[in-house]
Write an enzyme that holds these catalytic residues in place. Structure first.
Site, PDB file in Angstrom:
ATOM      1  N   ASN A   1      26.326  20.332 115.545  1.00  0.00           N
ATOM      2  CA  ASN A   1      25.702  19.427 114.754  1.00  0.00           C
ATOM      3  C   ASN A   1      24.410  19.131 114.048  1.00  0.00           C
ATOM      4  OD1 ASN A   1      25.470  18.079 111.937  1.00  0.00           O
ATOM      5  ND2 ASN A   1      27.099  16.397 112.151  1.00  0.00           N
TER       6      ASN A   1
ATOM      7  N   HIS B   1      28.267  22.672 105.559  1.00  0.00           N
ATOM      8  CA  HIS B   1      28.028  22.369 106.951  1.00  0.00           C
ATOM      9  C   HIS B   1      28.442  21.487 108.137  1.00  0.00           C
ATOM     10  CE1 HIS B   1      25.505  19.137 109.146  1.00  0.00           C
ATOM     11  NE2 HIS B   1      27.246  17.991 108.554  1.00  0.00           N
TER      12      HIS B   1
ATOM     13  N   CYS C   1      22.582  15.261 106.203  1.00  0.00           N
ATOM     14  CA  CYS C   1      23.128  16.623 106.385  1.00  0.00           C
ATOM     15  C   CYS C   1      22.884  17.759 105.168  1.00  0.00           C
ATOM     16  CB  CYS C   1      24.356  16.343 107.177  1.00  0.00           C
ATOM     17  SG  CYS C   1      23.745  16.430 108.895  1.00  0.00           S
TER      18      CYS C   1
END
Ligand code: UT7
Length: 358
Positions: free
Chosen positions: A309, A279, A137
Site C-alpha cells: 500500500n 487504491h 490515500c
C-alpha cells in the site's frame, strides 16, 4: 442510466461529451498526456518482516495479498521519489513543461513549506504554481479534481500531478498492523487542456469525506493540536496508526458507492468498465469491491503483491505499471477509486489514452 442522444462512434465517449467531464459544459477538460512512476530500489520481503515482528508470510499474504514492498533507504525523502516519477511523466508526455505542479502526499519532506515547490524546481519548473494536497490515500483523485479545475478555469494549461509517499518514514516499525502493509513509491501524470470526448479526458470526479471518523487513520502528534497543548506527546504518537478492521468496512462501502456514482455521472454502465484501478489497500478489499461491482477478476488491475500500500501513489503507480506491462491499453474504459484517512474517498473514469508509460 440514460442513453446518449448525439450520434457518435463510441457511446462511452459520447456520454463524456454530453455530460461534461470536469468543468462547465463546453469547458476545457483535463486530458492525460503522459504517465510515469518510480519505486525505490530497496525491497522488504515478508520473510524479512518475520524476523523482526510477530507475523508470518502466510498471514500477510492471506490477509493482505502482499509479498514484497519497496522502501526508501536512509536519507531518501518523498520529494526524491516525486521528482523521479515527475521526470518520467514529463518524458512520457513528450514535452518538458507544465505550468502547475500538484503533489499529493501524506509524508511531505517537512511540515512547512509544501514539498511541491521543491519538486517543481528540481524538474526545472521554478516559477510555476506548486502546492501539496493532503487527502491521504485518496490524494491522487483529489489531485485529479484539482488539476482538472485549474485547467477548466484557465489557471493552467498543463499540470504535472504527482502522488508520492514514503510511508515507511512514519510507520512504527514494531506495529505489525501497519508495518506489513504500507510502503513507498510515486506515480505522476501530465494533464493537458483538451476536450471531454478525447481519450484520456478525466471524467466527472466524485469526492467525499467523513471527519467524524478521522481517528481511524491518524498521526496523533506533530500538528497544531498537540503542539499547542501543555502536554508532551505520548511515546509513539508521532507514528501513523490505523484501526484496520473498522477501516476495512468503510473502505469497501465508500469505494463501492463512489464507483457507482462516478460511472453513472460519466454516463457509463458498470458493464462498460474494462479495468478497475482501485487504491491498493488490501487484496481482499479489492476483490470484494470488484465482485460487488460485478467486475470479473480479469478486469481488476492489481500490483499490491509486489508494492504493498503506497498511499497516494497507489493508483498512478498501478496505472503506470499496468500500462507498461500491457494489462491496460488504449481504449480501455477505466474506473478509478480510492479510500483512506480523513476519512476521504473518491472515484472517476477515464478512457485510457495512447500513452507510453515510463
Ligand atoms: O490505505 C488506506 C485504507 N486502508 C485500508 O483500507 C486497510 C483496511 N484494513 C485492512 O486491510 C485489514 O484490516 C488489515 C490487513 C489491516 C488487518 O486484517 P484483518 O483481517 O482485518 O485482521 P484483524 O485486524 O481483524 O486481526 C485479526 C488477527 C488479530 O488477532 P486476534 O485478535 O484474532 O487474536 C490480530 O492481532 O490478526 C492479528 N494480526 C496479525 N497477525 C499476524 C494483526 N496484524 C497481524 C500481523 N501478523 N501482521
Amino acid at each position: 442510466m440514460t442513453e446518449p442522444t448525439a450520434p457518435a462512434a463510441d457511446p462511452v465517449l459520447a456520454h463524456h461529451r454530453r455530460d461534461g467531464a470536469t468543468g462547465p459544459p463546453g469547458g476545457r477538460a483535463a486530458v492525460i498526456a503522459g504517465i510515469g512512476s518510480y519505486v525505490p530500489p530497496g525491497v522488504v520481503t515478508n520473510q524479512d518482516l518475520e524476523k523482526r515482528l510477530d507475523t508470518s508470510d502466510e498471514w500477510i499474504r492471506s490477509r493482505t495479498g502482499i509479498t514484497t514492498r519497496h522502501v526508501v533507504d536512509a536519507g531518501t525523502a518523498t520529494s526524491d521519489l516525486a521528482v523521479e516519477a515527475g521526470r518520467r511523466a514529463l518524458a512520457s508526455a513528450g514535452e518538458p513543461g507544465a505550468d502547475a505542479v500538484v503533489l499529493a502526499t501524506t509524508t511531505s519532506d517537512r511540515p512547512c513549506p509544501a514539498t511541491a515547490p521543491d519538486v517543481a524546481a528540481r524538474l526545472g519548473l521554478t516559477g510555476v504554481a506548486a502546492f501539496d494536497i493532503a487527502a491521504v490515500c485518496s490524494g491522487f483523485l483529489y489531485g485529479l479534481a484539482t488539476a482538472a479545475g485549474l485547467i477548466a478555469a484557465g489557471t493552467a494549461g498543463r499540470v504535472l500531478l504527482v502522488a508520492a509517499d514514503a510511508f515507511t518514514t512514519i510507520i512504527d516499525p514494531l506495529d505489525r498492523g501497519t508495518a506489513v502493509i504500507f510502503a513507498d513509491g510515486a506515480g505522476a501524470v501530465v494533464l493537458r487542456a483538451g476536450t471531454a470526448d478525447e481519450p484520456g479526458a478525466v471524467g466527472p470526479v466524485v469526492l467525499g469525506s467523513d471527519g467524524t471518523l478521522s481517528d481511524l487513520i491518524e498521526v496523533p502528534a506533530g500538528g497544531s493540536r498537540q503542539r499547542s497543548s501543555a502536554t508532551a506527546p505520548e511515546p509513539g504518537e508521532e507514528f501513523f496508526r490505523m484501526r484496520g478492521r473498522d477501516t476495512y468496512r468503510h473502505a469497501v462501502m465508500h469505494m463501492l458507492a463512489a464507483s457507482e456514482e462516478a460511472v453513472a455521472r460519466a454516463g457509463w454502465r458498470l458493464a462498460d468498465v474494462d479495468r478497475l484501478a482501485a487504491h491498493q489497500a488490501n487484496a481482499r478489499i479489492l476483490a470484494t469491491v470488484a465482485e460487488r461491482l460485478g467486475l470479473p477478476p480479469e478486469r481488476q488491475l492489481s500490483n499490491i503483491e509486489t508494492v504493498g500500500n503506497t498511499g497516494a501513489a497507489s493508483i498512478p503507480l498501478l496505472l503506470a505499471q499496468s500500462a507498461a506491462e500491457g494489462r491496460l491499453t488504449a481504449g480501455h474504459r477505466v474506473l478509478l477509486t480510492a479510500f483512506g484517512g480523513g476519512l476521504a474517498w473518491g472515484a472517476t473514469t477515464v478512457v485510457w489514452p495512447e500513452v507510453k508509460a515510463l
